[in-house]
Scaffold this motif. Structure first.
Motif, PDB file in Angstrom:
ATOM      1  N   ASN A  27     -20.860  24.893  26.462  1.00 50.53           N
ATOM      2  CA  ASN A  27     -20.633  25.077  27.897  1.00 50.53           C
ATOM      3  C   ASN A  27     -21.347  24.018  28.743  1.00 50.53           C
ATOM      4  OD1 ASN A  27     -19.024  27.312  27.465  1.00 50.53           O
ATOM      5  ND2 ASN A  27     -20.692  28.772  27.754  1.00 50.53           N
ATOM      6  N   MET A  28     -22.408  23.451  28.212  1.00 51.53           N
ATOM      7  CA  MET A  28     -23.161  22.416  28.922  1.00 51.53           C
ATOM      8  C   MET A  28     -22.599  21.026  28.657  1.00 51.53           C
ATOM      9  SD  MET A  28     -27.012  23.868  28.268  1.00 51.53           S
ATOM     10  CE  MET A  28     -27.827  22.640  29.273  1.00 51.53           C
ATOM     11  N   GLY A  29     -21.512  20.949  27.891  1.00 52.90           N
ATOM     12  CA  GLY A  29     -20.888  19.662  27.655  1.00 52.90           C
ATOM     13  C   GLY A  29     -21.237  19.019  26.327  1.00 52.90           C
ATOM     14  N   PHE A  30     -21.993  19.691  25.487  1.00 54.10           N
ATOM     15  CA  PHE A  30     -22.339  19.143  24.175  1.00 54.10           C
ATOM     16  C   PHE A  30     -21.278  19.593  23.171  1.00 54.10           C
ATOM     17  CE2 PHE A  30     -26.413  19.535  26.440  1.00 54.10           C
ATOM     18  CZ  PHE A  30     -26.823  18.209  26.383  1.00 54.10           C
ATOM     19  N   ASP A  31     -20.101  19.001  23.302  1.00 59.15           N
ATOM     20  CA  ASP A  31     -18.945  19.417  22.518  1.00 59.15           C
ATOM     21  C   ASP A  31     -19.063  19.091  21.030  1.00 59.15           C
ATOM     22  OD1 ASP A  31     -17.725  20.352  24.856  1.00 59.15           O
ATOM     23  OD2 ASP A  31     -16.868  18.373  25.281  1.00 59.15           O
ATOM     24  N   GLU A  32     -19.992  18.227  20.676  1.00 56.75           N
ATOM     25  CA  GLU A  32     -20.147  17.861  19.266  1.00 56.75           C
ATOM     26  C   GLU A  32     -20.798  18.970  18.442  1.00 56.75           C
ATOM     27  OE1 GLU A  32     -23.729  15.947  21.417  1.00 56.75           O
ATOM     28  OE2 GLU A  32     -21.649  16.410  21.852  1.00 56.75           O
ATOM     29  N   VAL A  33     -21.392  19.968  19.104  1.00 56.79           N
ATOM     30  CA  VAL A  33     -22.034  21.069  18.389  1.00 56.79           C
ATOM     31  C   VAL A  33     -20.952  22.034  17.905  1.00 56.79           C
ATOM     32  CG1 VAL A  33     -23.636  23.004  18.551  1.00 56.79           C
ATOM     33  CG2 VAL A  33     -24.152  20.864  19.744  1.00 56.79           C
ATOM     34  N   LEU A  34     -20.821  22.135  16.588  1.00 55.35           N
ATOM     35  CA  LEU A  34     -19.820  23.018  15.996  1.00 55.35           C
ATOM     36  C   LEU A  34     -20.385  24.405  15.708  1.00 55.35           C
ATOM     37  CD1 LEU A  34     -18.195  20.502  13.488  1.00 55.35           C
ATOM     38  CD2 LEU A  34     -17.415  21.130  15.794  1.00 55.35           C
ATOM     39  N   ALA A  35     -21.664  24.460  15.360  1.00 54.63           N
ATOM     40  CA  ALA A  35     -22.307  25.728  15.032  1.00 54.63           C
ATOM     41  C   ALA A  35     -23.816  25.534  15.109  1.00 54.63           C
ATOM     42  CB  ALA A  35     -21.907  26.194  13.643  1.00 54.63           C
ATOM     43  N   ALA A  36     -24.515  26.639  15.233  1.00 54.14           N
ATOM     44  CA  ALA A  36     -25.982  26.611  15.240  1.00 54.14           C
ATOM     45  C   ALA A  36     -26.491  27.831  14.483  1.00 54.14           C
ATOM     46  CB  ALA A  36     -26.514  26.610  16.669  1.00 54.14           C
ATOM     47  N   ARG A  37     -27.607  27.663  13.828  1.00 55.71           N
ATOM     48  CA  ARG A  37     -28.294  28.769  13.149  1.00 55.71           C
ATOM     49  C   ARG A  37     -29.699  28.818  13.720  1.00 55.71           C
ATOM     50  NH1 ARG A  37     -25.498  32.202   9.990  1.00 55.71           N
ATOM     51  NH2 ARG A  37     -27.084  32.330   8.395  1.00 55.71           N
ATOM     52  N   GLN A  38     -30.156  30.002  14.012  1.00 59.19           N
ATOM     53  CA  GLN A  38     -31.498  30.150  14.570  1.00 59.19           C
ATOM     54  C   GLN A  38     -32.423  30.677  13.483  1.00 59.19           C
ATOM     55  OE1 GLN A  38     -31.976  31.009  18.449  1.00 59.19           O
ATOM     56  NE2 GLN A  38     -33.953  31.997  18.288  1.00 59.19           N
ATOM     57  N   GLY A  39     -33.648  30.195  13.484  1.00 58.96           N
ATOM     58  CA  GLY A  39     -34.661  30.650  12.548  1.00 58.96           C
ATOM     59  C   GLY A  39     -35.982  30.806  13.272  1.00 58.96           C
ATOM     60  N   LYS A  40     -37.041  30.877  12.498  1.00 58.39           N
ATOM     61  CA  LYS A  40     -38.362  30.947  13.110  1.00 58.39           C
ATOM     62  C   LYS A  40     -39.349  30.120  12.299  1.00 58.39           C
ATOM     63  CE  LYS A  40     -38.977  35.457  10.953  1.00 58.39           C
ATOM     64  NZ  LYS A  40     -39.135  36.886  11.159  1.00 58.39           N
ATOM     65  N   LEU A  41     -40.362  29.656  12.994  1.00 57.85           N
ATOM     66  CA  LEU A  41     -41.436  28.880  12.388  1.00 57.85           C
ATOM     67  C   LEU A  41     -42.719  29.652  12.598  1.00 57.85           C
ATOM     68  CD1 LEU A  41     -42.758  26.285  11.192  1.00 57.85           C
ATOM     69  CD2 LEU A  41     -42.878  25.437  13.528  1.00 57.85           C
ATOM     70  N   ILE A  42     -43.453  29.884  11.526  1.00 58.48           N
ATOM     71  CA  ILE A  42     -44.744  30.570  11.594  1.00 58.48           C
ATOM     72  C   ILE A  42     -45.790  29.600  11.065  1.00 58.48           C
ATOM     73  CG2 ILE A  42     -46.088  32.536  10.785  1.00 58.48           C
ATOM     74  CD1 ILE A  42     -43.294  33.892  10.229  1.00 58.48           C
ATOM     75  N   GLU A  43     -46.843  29.372  11.845  1.00 55.19           N
ATOM     76  CA  GLU A  43     -47.954  28.522  11.411  1.00 55.19           C
ATOM     77  C   GLU A  43     -49.179  29.384  11.186  1.00 55.19           C
ATOM     78  OE1 GLU A  43     -48.749  25.173  13.897  1.00 55.19           O
ATOM     79  OE2 GLU A  43     -46.685  24.462  13.832  1.00 55.19           O
TER      80      GLU A  43
END
Length: 79
Positions: A27-43
């Motif tokens: 929606n912001m115009g980044f049409d090259e993004v086909l998919a995204a996966r979210q994760g988490k980082l724990i330090e």
């Protein structure tokens, strides 16, 4: 010593947060993004000098609390 744990959903597990991120980027115009996966980082800051023992303990922490082994995978980076 520090441990970085990357937790992410296993392939095939639905990721509504990742889908929302991909949709927002499109929606912001980044049409090259086909998919995204979210994760988490724990330090974790750890005491001790034995890196192998520390990694084994962190692995135990991941199995018992920091990840859900049914739907998540994780990787450990000792730094």
């Amino acid at each position: 010593m520090k441990a970085k744990i990357h937790v992410y959903l296993k392939p095939g597990v639905l990721d509504p947060q990742g889908a929302a991120v991909a949709g927002a980027l499109n929606n912001m115009g980044f049409d090259e993004v086909l998919a995204a996966r979210q994760g988490k980082l724990i330090e974790l800051d750890l005491s001790g000098d034995d890196a192998l023992a520390a990694q084994a303990r962190v692995d135990e922490m991941c199995q018992k609390l920091l990840s859900n082994p049914v739907i998540e995978s994780y990787s450990i980076e000792m730094v």
